[in-house]
Design a protein around this motif. Structure first.
Motif, short mmCIF file in Angstrom:
data_model
loop_
_atom_site.label_atom_id
_atom_site.label_comp_id
_atom_site.label_asym_id
_atom_site.label_seq_id
_atom_site.Cartn_x
_atom_site.Cartn_y
_atom_site.Cartn_z
N THR A 404 0.84 -1.20 0.00
CA THR A 404 0.00 0.00 0.00
C THR A 404 0.88 1.25 0.00
O THR A 404 0.60 2.22 -0.72
CB THR A 404 -0.90 -0.01 1.26
N ASP A 405 1.95 1.22 0.77
CA ASP A 405 2.86 2.37 0.82
C ASP A 405 3.63 2.53 -0.51
O ASP A 405 3.86 3.65 -0.97
CB ASP A 405 3.82 2.25 2.01
N LEU A 406 3.99 1.40 -1.11
CA LEU A 406 4.65 1.48 -2.42
C LEU A 406 3.69 2.08 -3.45
O LEU A 406 4.09 2.87 -4.32
CB LEU A 406 5.12 0.09 -2.88
N ASN A 407 2.41 1.71 -3.36
CA ASN A 407 1.42 2.27 -4.30
C ASN A 407 1.45 3.79 -4.27
O ASN A 407 1.35 4.46 -5.31
CB ASN A 407 0.00 1.80 -3.94
N GLN A 408 1.58 4.35 -3.05
CA GLN A 408 1.57 5.82 -2.93
C GLN A 408 2.80 6.42 -3.61
O GLN A 408 2.70 7.44 -4.29
CB GLN A 408 1.53 6.23 -1.45
N ILE A 409 3.95 5.76 -3.47
CA ILE A 409 5.17 6.29 -4.13
C ILE A 409 4.96 6.27 -5.65
O ILE A 409 5.27 7.22 -6.36
CB ILE A 409 6.42 5.45 -3.75
N VAL A 410 4.39 5.17 -6.14
CA VAL A 410 4.18 5.03 -7.59
C VAL A 410 3.21 6.11 -8.08
O VAL A 410 3.45 6.79 -9.09
CB VAL A 410 3.63 3.61 -7.93
N LEU A 411 2.12 6.30 -7.34
CA LEU A 411 1.11 7.29 -7.77
C LEU A 411 1.72 8.70 -7.76
O LEU A 411 1.51 9.48 -8.70
CB LEU A 411 -0.12 7.22 -6.87
N GLN A 412 2.47 9.01 -6.72
CA GLN A 412 3.06 10.36 -6.66
C GLN A 412 4.07 10.58 -7.78
O GLN A 412 4.30 11.71 -8.20
CB GLN A 412 3.73 10.57 -5.30
N ALA A 413 4.67 9.50 -8.27
CA ALA A 413 5.67 9.64 -9.34
C ALA A 413 5.01 9.50 -10.73
O ALA A 413 5.71 9.37 -11.73
CB ALA A 413 6.75 8.59 -9.16
N GLY A 414 3.68 9.50 -10.77
CA GLY A 414 2.97 9.45 -12.06
C GLY A 414 3.01 8.07 -12.70
O GLY A 414 2.98 7.94 -13.93
#
Ligand code: FAD
Length: 469
Positions: A404-414
């Motif tokens: 879930t935390d990795l998902n946020q990094i991916v989303l923030q990086a487009g």
């Protein structure tokens, strides 16, 4: 015919019961839809069950297993155009065509998946930058829609459905026959070049520089300390030109291609995963990866050699049932796609986070990608990193929190995600990555082709409906 079966995902990290039907003809597909509708049940589609998440399970509902619809319907060795039923596997496909000098233009890392399953996920190979996804090589397909209608779609006919069903994860209709263009080859071998890179920055840069090769892929080590995270071995490969292979008929032969049953002529491959199991822990994998990297940097560095198409493309098939080495909890693969501009910083942050949480990935693979025109697309102009994580009773909750935390990094990086590999996304994250416009278009098509919402899967309910069918 009808029975309840416990179905698993490829990684054995998730299982769900389903009423399994195995049709052999399109008429039976129609009958199953009709029976499901009458009994208030939903239908999920399944190919060879090689998805890592819950794309091919449908808890407590009907699962239509398409593997018995596995006939090759037409083959023209002059043009390389083939027509197949959806249950034909990638393995069946290459074996059928190779002796005529053709090869599937796009294949995933294993030959077990069915063509129907590959179209539903719109799979990519180690040649995504050069050749695009499998959908880009489909000339047309016939599909049965839950409404009972049979449609033919191509890039010009029923175009909207063509670009939505390919990549649509089996939620819009059932592929019943597919026409595809194969690739002409002049040898059954590829010329492979292998070299080592010392860290993530240089691994990504090397892949980018080599992107115009026919194939390009990298293994990256997610276990060493900070400055060395992402070190690894890169591979490019190229098809041989006409005349380069003096005896192509020899290299086309299945005997030349087929992977041997033993390792070094001694150890039966079928038992290899049992020997791997005791070392599948953080320390064992770190030691194995370090040894592999050192070998790659010394003996294996800057090596050029010939390798059969099968050995290069389906390396993971070398060790049958390798995923069982992860133990009873199985494994989860997490593959994210990032634009080339943000990839390095985001992937570095992700690998460091995994290390900090003491949940390092045991296998990391990077590829170079290009965008495509399909409605539900995982691809973009950038890189993907696929990370394999062991799952155990003790680590499952912590692992899901990490994802879930990795998902946020991916989303923030487009970045983007890939449903064939996904186990963690929720509807909010899905709409963030696909965008409201795409979600609305998908829902509109779903409403048109499946007004009763008959086609569903565990993945569909998790990612698109907040768990409600
Ligand atoms: C070792 C390994 C390596 C892999 N490497 C890659 C890779 O390099 N690149 C890549 O892109 N993927 C890769 N994958 C993922 C795999 O290629 C996809 O998950 C593929 O979709 C699996 O096909 P399947 O036949 O097993 O389908 P399943 O997993 O059974 O189903 C996948 C989806 O297809 C749908 N479906 C099945 N049949 C039909 C049909 N007839 N009509 C409509 N929908 C249908 C299902 O509903 C489901 O949504 C890999 C998987 C493994 C296990």
């Amino acid at each position: 015919m009808e029975r309840v079966v416990r179905l698993e995902n490829f990684g054995h990290s998730f299982a769900a019961p389903g009423f399994v039907y195995r049709p052999t003809h399109p008429e039976q597909v129609e009958e199953i839809f009709a029976a499901a509708g009458q009994n208030g049940l939903h239908v999920g589609l399944r190919g060879a069950g090689r998805s890592y998440g819950d794309a091919a399970t449908n808890t407590g509902e009907i699962v239509m297993d398409m593997q018995r619809m596995n006939r090759i319907l037409d083959w023209d060795p002059d043009t390389g155009v083939i027509q197949v039923e959806p249950g034909v596997t990638i393995g069946q496909l290459w074996e059928y065509i190779i002796e005529d000098g053709w090869w599937p233009p796009v294949v995933p890392g294993t030959m077990a998946p069915t063509i129907g399953g590959c179209l539903a996920s719109n799979v990519h190979g180690k040649n995504n930058w050069k050749a695009g996804t499998i959908g880009e090589h489909v000339l047309s397909f016939s599909a049965l829609l839950p409404s009972g209608q049979q449609v033919t779609c191509s890039p010009t006919k029923n175009k909207e459905l063509f670009y939505a069903m390919i990549g649509g994860m089996g939620i819009l209709g059932v592929f019943v026959s597919i026409r595809m263009q194969m690739k002409r080859i002049y040898s059954g071998d590829l010329e492979v070049y292998a070299w080592a890179e010392p860290d993530l920055e240089r691994s990504l840069a090397a892949l980018d520089e080599a992107k115009d090769s026919d194939y390009v892929v990298g293994w990256v080590d997610a276990t060493p300390r900070r400055s060395r995270l992402g070190r690894g071995q890169m591979h490019t490969a190229r098809y041989l030109e006409e005349g380069e292979d003096a005896s192509p008929l020899r290299s086309f032969r299945p005997q030349h291609q087929i992977l041997p049953d033993t390792i070094l002529g001694l150890v039966p491959k079928a038992v290899t995963w049992r020997f791997m199991r005791p070392v599948m822990n953080n320390l064992g994998v770190w030691a194995g990866n370090t040894g592999k990297y050192l070998m790659n940097r010394t003996l294996g560095n800057h090596k050029r050699y010939l390798q059969s198409l099968v050995a290069f493309n389906f390396l993971l098939d070398y060790v049958p049932d390798w995923e069982r080495a992860y133990g009873p909890g199985g494994l989860i693969q997490y593959q994210s796609f990032l634009p080339k501009e943000t990839a390095h910083d985001a992937y570095a942050g992700m690998l460091q986070l995994c290390k900090r949480r003491r949940l390092p990935s045991y296998l990391g693979v990077i590829k170079r990608h290009r965008p495509d025109d399909f409605l539900i697309s995982h691809s973009l102009d950038g890189f993907s990193l696929a990370l394999d994580f062991p799952v155990s009773k003790r680590s499952r909750t912590r692992l899901l929190q990490l994802l879930t935390d990795l998902n946020q990094i991916v989303l923030q990086a487009g970045g983007r995600f890939y449903f064939a590999k996904d186990s963690s996304l929720n509807p909010t994250e899905v709409s963030q990555y696909l965008g409201q416009k795409t979600i609305a278009a998908f829902r509109r098509i779903k409403e048109r082709v499946d007004p009763e919402g008959l086609l569903q899967s565990d993945l569909y309910r998790r990612c698109f409906t907040d768990g409600v069918g």
